[in-house]
Design an enzyme around this catalytic site. Structure first.
Site, PDB file in Angstrom:
ATOM      1  N   HIS A 188       0.697  -0.993   0.085  1.00  0.00           N
ATOM      2  CA  HIS A 188      -0.451   0.064  -0.220  1.00  0.00           C
ATOM      3  C   HIS A 188       0.856   1.361  -0.345  1.00  0.00           C
ATOM      4  O   HIS A 188       0.664   1.885  -0.009  1.00  0.00           O
ATOM      5  CB  HIS A 188      -0.878  -0.041   1.201  1.00  0.00           C
TER       6      HIS A 188
HETATM    7  C1  UD1 Z   1      -1.744   5.273   6.749  1.00  0.00           C
HETATM    8  C2  UD1 Z   1      -0.603   6.284   7.251  1.00  0.00           C
HETATM    9  C3  UD1 Z   1       0.782   4.645   7.289  1.00  0.00           C
HETATM   10  C4  UD1 Z   1      -0.257   3.277   7.261  1.00  0.00           C
HETATM   11  C5  UD1 Z   1      -1.036   2.802   6.753  1.00  0.00           C
HETATM   12  C6  UD1 Z   1      -2.442   2.197   7.729  1.00  0.00           C
HETATM   13  C7  UD1 Z   1      -0.157   8.400   6.814  1.00  0.00           C
HETATM   14  C8  UD1 Z   1       0.928   9.275   6.352  1.00  0.00           C
HETATM   15  N1  UD1 Z   1       0.527   7.378   5.841  1.00  0.00           N
HETATM   16  O1  UD1 Z   1      -2.030   5.444   4.785  1.00  0.00           O
HETATM   17  O2  UD1 Z   1       1.755   5.243   7.225  1.00  0.00           O
HETATM   18  O3  UD1 Z   1       0.716   2.559   7.511  1.00  0.00           O
HETATM   19  O4  UD1 Z   1      -2.507   3.894   7.057  1.00  0.00           O
HETATM   20  O5  UD1 Z   1      -3.465   1.029   6.513  1.00  0.00           O
HETATM   21  O6  UD1 Z   1      -0.516   9.011   7.836  1.00  0.00           O
HETATM   22  N2  UD1 Z   1      -9.098   5.599   1.620  1.00  0.00           N
HETATM   23  C9  UD1 Z   1     -10.622   5.327   1.490  1.00  0.00           C
HETATM   24  N3  UD1 Z   1     -10.526   4.581   2.866  1.00  0.00           N
HETATM   25  C10 UD1 Z   1     -10.063   5.033   3.429  1.00  0.00           C
HETATM   26  C11 UD1 Z   1      -8.026   5.348   4.420  1.00  0.00           C
HETATM   27  C12 UD1 Z   1      -8.333   5.719   2.986  1.00  0.00           C
HETATM   28  O7  UD1 Z   1     -10.517   4.738  -0.318  1.00  0.00           O
HETATM   29  O8  UD1 Z   1     -10.411   4.762   4.896  1.00  0.00           O
HETATM   30  C13 UD1 Z   1      -8.171   6.059   0.250  1.00  0.00           C
HETATM   31  C14 UD1 Z   1      -8.135   7.844  -0.004  1.00  0.00           C
HETATM   32  O9  UD1 Z   1      -7.571   7.749  -1.022  1.00  0.00           O
HETATM   33  C15 UD1 Z   1      -6.793   7.910   0.628  1.00  0.00           C
HETATM   34  C16 UD1 Z   1      -5.719   6.833   0.947  1.00  0.00           C
HETATM   35  O10 UD1 Z   1      -6.499   5.703   0.729  1.00  0.00           O
HETATM   36  O11 UD1 Z   1      -6.676   9.115  -0.332  1.00  0.00           O
HETATM   37  C17 UD1 Z   1      -5.022   7.096   1.626  1.00  0.00           C
HETATM   38  O12 UD1 Z   1      -5.169   6.917   3.014  1.00  0.00           O
HETATM   39  P1  UD1 Z   1      -4.245   7.670   3.698  1.00  0.00           P
HETATM   40  O13 UD1 Z   1      -4.982   7.554   5.237  1.00  0.00           O
HETATM   41  O14 UD1 Z   1      -3.707   9.509   3.740  1.00  0.00           O
HETATM   42  O15 UD1 Z   1      -2.782   7.014   4.182  1.00  0.00           O
HETATM   43  P2  UD1 Z   1      -2.690   5.442   3.762  1.00  0.00           P
HETATM   44  O16 UD1 Z   1      -2.000   5.417   2.295  1.00  0.00           O
HETATM   45  O17 UD1 Z   1      -3.752   4.961   4.564  1.00  0.00           O
END
Ligand code: UD1
Length: 353
Positions: A207
């Site tokens: 991821h």
């Molecule tokens: C975040 C953490 C990462 C951790 C991961 C655990 C940061 C910088 N990164 O990464 O360290 O390993 O969580 O899983 O904080 N999205 C959804 N649904 C959700 C959440 C996210 O669709 O419930 C999608 C969205 O497109 C979003 C993308 O995932 O833009 C990234 O989500 P984000 O929480 O920013 O970072 P993660 O990649 O989940």
């Protein structure tokens, strides 16, 4: 009675909070939880709260997905508002790990002179291009009480001049595995989750933006998956669903929806090995005595590398195939504590003045 405010927002933090909340409660430390809303999909959030019986958050700030600056900034504003609206300040603000929710909580609390309590302190990958590395460094330097998963973390903090109220407690995710893996196995059979039998599949999760947002790396990973002589099961983080739709998926690769913690425990227990770029899964694989191949060039969990239990391959296809075909050269030994990290954390918080 001590009052602690805890900030969580992303999937692995819910697992950590589940065990630490219980330990705080047992020591009669009053805890209020704030969910930033960084993760919001049912299977990325609610399912963990229900399954792990985590005390409901006092508020979900509903911040959601945004660029890093905006996401962290809005979290900070909302956490600050929440604290200032209350009559009394908490005795400490607890954060876990290295996400944007961690950093937001740490900055707000330190400016309000509330001691920051950091669980999973002192970790470094030394790759400053990862947002998590910046989050770790800044959070540690804003913290008053720091809980490390191993002596390496304590040493690293000392190198950076942080020596007060630093504890090696072991890792709270180990507490979680010990507490929940039996319960998970009672709840799910492998056959409830997949039609593949035990040891005949590799469990994969990818991821990190460095892998999923770089087409060459993603192609190389998919190509490696296609060359292994087993099935590969990959629970896909929602951010990667669309991208994978555009790619050629090898026949032996099963893309599935994100799974709950209990389901993941059962998939992990029965897999042949793990390929991942997650931090938490590297440790969980180790505790379950599974070989792990880490699709990154560095790891903050360096102890797992000893004897080849964990191998760093980046997204390099040949390195992955070679790691798939090699075996650890030393016997398994315990790492990251004895499964009592959450009790030690609660005890140290109780005694902090
Ligand atoms: C975040 C953490 C990462 C951790 C991961 C655990 C940061 C910088 N990164 O990464 O360290 O390993 O969580 O899983 O904080 N999205 C959804 N649904 C959700 C959440 C996210 O669709 O419930 C999608 C969205 O497109 C979003 C993308 O995932 O833009 C990234 O989500 P984000 O929480 O920013 O970072 P993660 O990649 O989940």
């Amino acid at each position: 009675m001590k009052k602690i405010l805890t900030i969580v927002g992303a999937r692995p933090q819910f697992v950590k909070a589940a065990v630490v909340s219980k330990a705080l409660n047992e020591k009669e430390i009053q805890e209020t939880i704030i969910h930033t809303g960084q993760h919001y999909d049912h299977e990325m959030s609610t399912v963990f709260w229900e399954e792990l019986n985590i005390p409901a958050p006092a508020i979900n700030l509903g911040v959601g997905s945004m660029p890093h600056g905006a996401q962290t900034g809005i979290m900070m504003q909302k956490v600050e508002d929440y604290i200032l609206e209350k009559e009394t300040k908490p005795d400490g603000l607890m954060v876990y790990g290295d996400t944007n929710s961690t950093l937001a909580g740490a900055i707000v609390a330190s400016k309000l002179h509330i001691p920051v309590i950091h669980v999973e302190a002192g970790l470094r990958s030394f790759n400053r291009e990862m947002p998590e590395e910046i989050n770790r460094i800044l959070t540690d330097h804003a913290s008053s009480i720091l809980f490390c998963s191993s002596e390496k973390g304590v040493d690293q903090l000392a190198k950076e001049g942080i020596t007060d109220h630093v504890y090696n407690t072991g890792d709270v995710m180990y507490d979680a595995i010990l507490r929940f893996s039996k319960i998970a196995e009672e709840k799910y059979q492998l056959s409830d989750l997949t039609n593949i039998s035990a040891n005949n599949y590799i469990l994969a999760t990818i991821h990190r933006p460095a892998n999923t947002d770089n087409e060459d790396n993603l192609k190389s990973l998919l190509s490696a998956f296609g060359r292994v002589d087993k099935q590969v099961i990959w629970p896909v983080h929602p951010r990667n669903k669309h991208r994978l739709k555009e790619m050629d998926i090898p026949e032996n690769l099963q893309l599935i929806d994100p799974v709950s913690y209990f389901r993941m425990m059962v998939l992990l227990k029965n897999c042949a090995m793990v390929i991942t770029d997650s931090g938490g899964l590297q440790k969980e694989a180790y505790w379950m005595k599974k070989k792990c191949i880490t699709a990154r060039d560095e790891t903050e969990w360096v102890e797992t590398l000893e004897g080849g239990w964990n191998t760093l391959t980046g997204a390099d296809e040949e390195k992955i195939i070679s790691a798939v075909n090699s075996e650890p050269s030393i016997p398994w030994k315990p790492l990251y504590g004895s499964g009592k990290a959450s009790d030690m954390i609660a005890e140290a918080i109780l005694n902090y003045h």
